[in-house]
Design an enzyme around this catalytic site. Sequence first.
Site, mmCIF file in Angstrom:
data_model
loop_
_atom_site.group_PDB
_atom_site.id
_atom_site.type_symbol
_atom_site.label_atom_id
_atom_site.label_comp_id
_atom_site.label_asym_id
_atom_site.label_seq_id
_atom_site.Cartn_x
_atom_site.Cartn_y
_atom_site.Cartn_z
ATOM 1 N N MET A 55 9.769 -7.394 -37.072
ATOM 2 C CA MET A 55 9.058 -8.500 -36.437
ATOM 3 C C MET A 55 7.546 -8.281 -36.498
ATOM 4 O O MET A 55 6.780 -9.211 -36.754
ATOM 5 C CB MET A 55 9.531 -8.667 -34.987
ATOM 6 C CG MET A 55 9.009 -9.915 -34.312
ATOM 7 S SD MET A 55 9.439 -11.423 -35.204
ATOM 8 C CE MET A 55 10.941 -11.921 -34.366
ATOM 9 N N PHE A 107 9.133 21.270 -7.605
ATOM 10 C CA PHE A 107 9.704 21.219 -8.953
ATOM 11 C C PHE A 107 10.495 19.920 -9.129
ATOM 12 O O PHE A 107 11.292 19.562 -8.281
ATOM 13 C CB PHE A 107 10.605 22.433 -9.192
ATOM 14 C CG PHE A 107 11.283 22.379 -10.544
ATOM 15 C CD1 PHE A 107 10.543 22.467 -11.710
ATOM 16 C CD2 PHE A 107 12.659 22.201 -10.646
ATOM 17 C CE1 PHE A 107 11.156 22.384 -12.948
ATOM 18 C CE2 PHE A 107 13.280 22.117 -11.878
ATOM 19 C CZ PHE A 107 12.520 22.210 -13.040
ATOM 20 N N GLN A 108 10.248 19.240 -10.212
ATOM 21 C CA GLN A 108 10.892 17.960 -10.527
ATOM 22 C C GLN A 108 10.739 16.926 -9.413
ATOM 23 O O GLN A 108 11.638 16.136 -9.160
ATOM 24 C CB GLN A 108 12.368 18.158 -10.890
ATOM 25 C CG GLN A 108 12.533 18.858 -12.240
ATOM 26 C CD GLN A 108 13.963 18.842 -12.767
ATOM 27 O OE1 GLN A 108 14.913 18.748 -12.011
ATOM 28 N NE2 GLN A 108 14.103 18.944 -14.083
ATOM 29 N N LYS A 163 17.464 15.815 -1.369
ATOM 30 C CA LYS A 163 18.636 16.685 -1.443
ATOM 31 C C LYS A 163 19.093 17.187 -0.078
ATOM 32 O O LYS A 163 20.288 17.351 0.162
ATOM 33 C CB LYS A 163 18.336 17.881 -2.370
ATOM 34 C CG LYS A 163 19.589 18.551 -2.892
ATOM 35 C CD LYS A 163 19.275 19.722 -3.796
ATOM 36 C CE LYS A 163 19.293 20.992 -2.991
ATOM 37 N NZ LYS A 163 19.045 22.178 -3.830
ATOM 38 N N GLU A 202 18.754 9.337 -19.511
ATOM 39 C CA GLU A 202 18.794 8.436 -18.354
ATOM 40 C C GLU A 202 18.505 6.984 -18.725
ATOM 41 O O GLU A 202 18.979 6.057 -18.072
ATOM 42 C CB GLU A 202 17.823 8.908 -17.275
ATOM 43 C CG GLU A 202 18.219 10.230 -16.610
ATOM 44 C CD GLU A 202 17.721 11.465 -17.357
ATOM 45 O OE1 GLU A 202 17.211 11.309 -18.492
ATOM 46 O OE2 GLU A 202 17.842 12.576 -16.819
#
Lengths: 167, 586
Positions: free
Chosen positions: B487, B129-130, B179, B67
């Site tokens: 760096m 969940f999630q 959802k 993602e």
Amino acid sequence: MAKKKKDIHTISVKVANKPGVLLRCAQVFARRGYNIDSLVVSAGVNPKYSRMTITAQGDPETLEQIIKQTAKLVDVLHCEEHTGADSVTREVALLKLKSSAQIKSAITKHKRKYGLKIVDEGEGAIIIEQDGTTEELDEFEELMKKHGIIEMVRSGKLVMALGKEPT
Amino acid sequence: MTKKAAKSTKKAAKAPIKKSMTGAEALVKCLENLGVEYIWGLSGGAAIPIFDALVGSKIKLILVRHEQGAAHIADGYARATGKPGVVLVTSGPGATNTVTGIMTAQMDSVPMIVLTGQTISPMLGKDAFQESDIFSITIPVVKHSYLVKKANDIPRITKEAFHITNTGRPGPVLIDLPKDITQGEFTGKTLDPEMDIPGYKTADKGSLKDIKKMAKLFNASKKPLLLVGHGAVLSGAHQAVAKLARKLNAPVTNTLLGKGCFPETDPLSLGMLGMHGTAYANKALVGCDLICSIGSRFDDRINGKNDEFCVGAKKLHIDIDEAEIGKIVEPDAYCVGDARLIVEELVKHVNPLDTEEWLKEVKFYKKEFPLKFNDDKGLTAQRVLFDLQELTKGDAIISTDVGQHQMWSAQFNLSTKGERWLSSGGAGTMGFGFPAAIGAQFGCPNDLVVAVVGDGGFQMTLFELATVFIHKLPVKILVIDNKYLGMVRQWQELFFENRLSGVDLEGNPNFIKLAEAYGIKGVHIDDPKHCKTRLKEALDFKGPVLIHAEVIKEDNVFPMIPAGRSASQMIIEPPTTKLEKPTGST
């Protein structure tokens, strides 16, 4: 009270009544290490909008950033700091005190000066409502401390701009 | 917002509404009507209804591998095209994986829409969940966000989100979609409703009074300096800035993200200023008697030590965001509004200035303190980027990662047009460069897109090699490999007695074989003599190429102004004495 009055700021915020708006405003303060002392939110005459009154402590430079960053939020219509000269402020407190003859006489004595109202007298305890400026509430709290305050809640400061324009 | 972008968001056609539609179908219809070409996403349970609604849509769904990749791809697309990039992910970890990408876009004012699936409404706050409270998690890093509560709100919210993301000061907008809402029925009457954002302010042309005040200061200046930032690029102020510079006869310097607003090849250009800017830009900063920022926010990499910044010079500030005025620098005059419109008006009120002496001084700095490198010790990153410049002449879209190579690329890859230089400036997000290049290539399929990345940052998001392969994107991935997090190694060498800690990238893969494993051609360069020919061969190749440039391990970026110091304390040559630890922000 001997709090650093100079560094306490009163800010009014007009917001669209959308979910999360309080979180967004609070985050602007928190991120810059500003302590919010009190925060009052209520719907306005038009329930699409809410008014917040925030009192907070911190340095004026940071406050300027906070006001601009708050004003920039999509759900904020405006955000301004108020001073004593351009606005009126009020606060309400509820105090629960031990019921005694001494307390009752103190209340009677200070009733007018401090805008007191007895709202409940139960067994052993008395609940007083006080309506006034923050300074008056601070003073009365100091006076009552020696009698023993069981509990106190304060509404936080409400502000309204003087003159015919809305705050 | 650029004209190109304005046109695309205005395209919202009024399509007839199907008799029965889900929330997700309404969402996809709205996105189509708003002119969305691509969605970069990764599916998951809570987002399935939206992915389902994309079947048969004219929007191209691009499946990424992570993602964060989706967010940076969308970001690169937006920076290269001016149109908001759209990301679609699922709830929980899918959503939280976008946070770095959202923060990166927010810091650099990039338009982006992030659609996140969410658990069903009745389960919100019940640790489903999630489930992650992505709305709250992202509040500090979005321009605005929504948690959708009714399917019928989808068209209004989508319209508002696209309006907000790319007007005023652009920034990412997140829409969290439970959802049950996307799966539920949409019964709204229109897909193009009125917006309801009474508190939202967009930019205007600025106050004439403020502009005149600025012009007055310009007209009294003998040594003016224009400083152009990302805001000037975003507003399409290129021509206006050029007009102003020429009328005033004033030198122009740019921030890292302001590259290309004013051609860096122009004799009046001093290139990038700041911590690793050119010595001549920083010398001009010390010498000027007036500095006018056009769409920059006086980042600490530019200012260094704030109370020693341009001491004695008049400071002017043009910005779209009122909150930037006085945030870092208290200006003598300022104007809030769209940079292009303000500069166009400002040009009318300034007089041509006699800056002959000033330009002579600047020219002297340019001659005396040029950018330089040599091939004595072997292949350097500077050589590779210098040759890249020779071959592309500023025509390629360059997308960099973060670190030494980014600074060298900024120094040597001169930009002549805006929207051709993509780099994570504010956030400094390693892992940005490669996916952002993918986004730019999707948006500009006929342009040469080069990802200039280090071996460290590339390994953070290299899984999108699969995306490049699948979609046959001819991206050129230039991996500048010094086997260090260079760096930080440089800082440790200069300020921490060379105590190296957590910077050795021992265990790097064989990058050529890695590319080949994904079906991508690899080209290896390790000799300055062959560098240009190998690079050319890679750039001329029709498909994607990974160019592995194995450069000397220990090299430092100069000039350098240590964090928290002023431009007058710039280090131009490698120092021979021990340096104090920097006190600035990072």
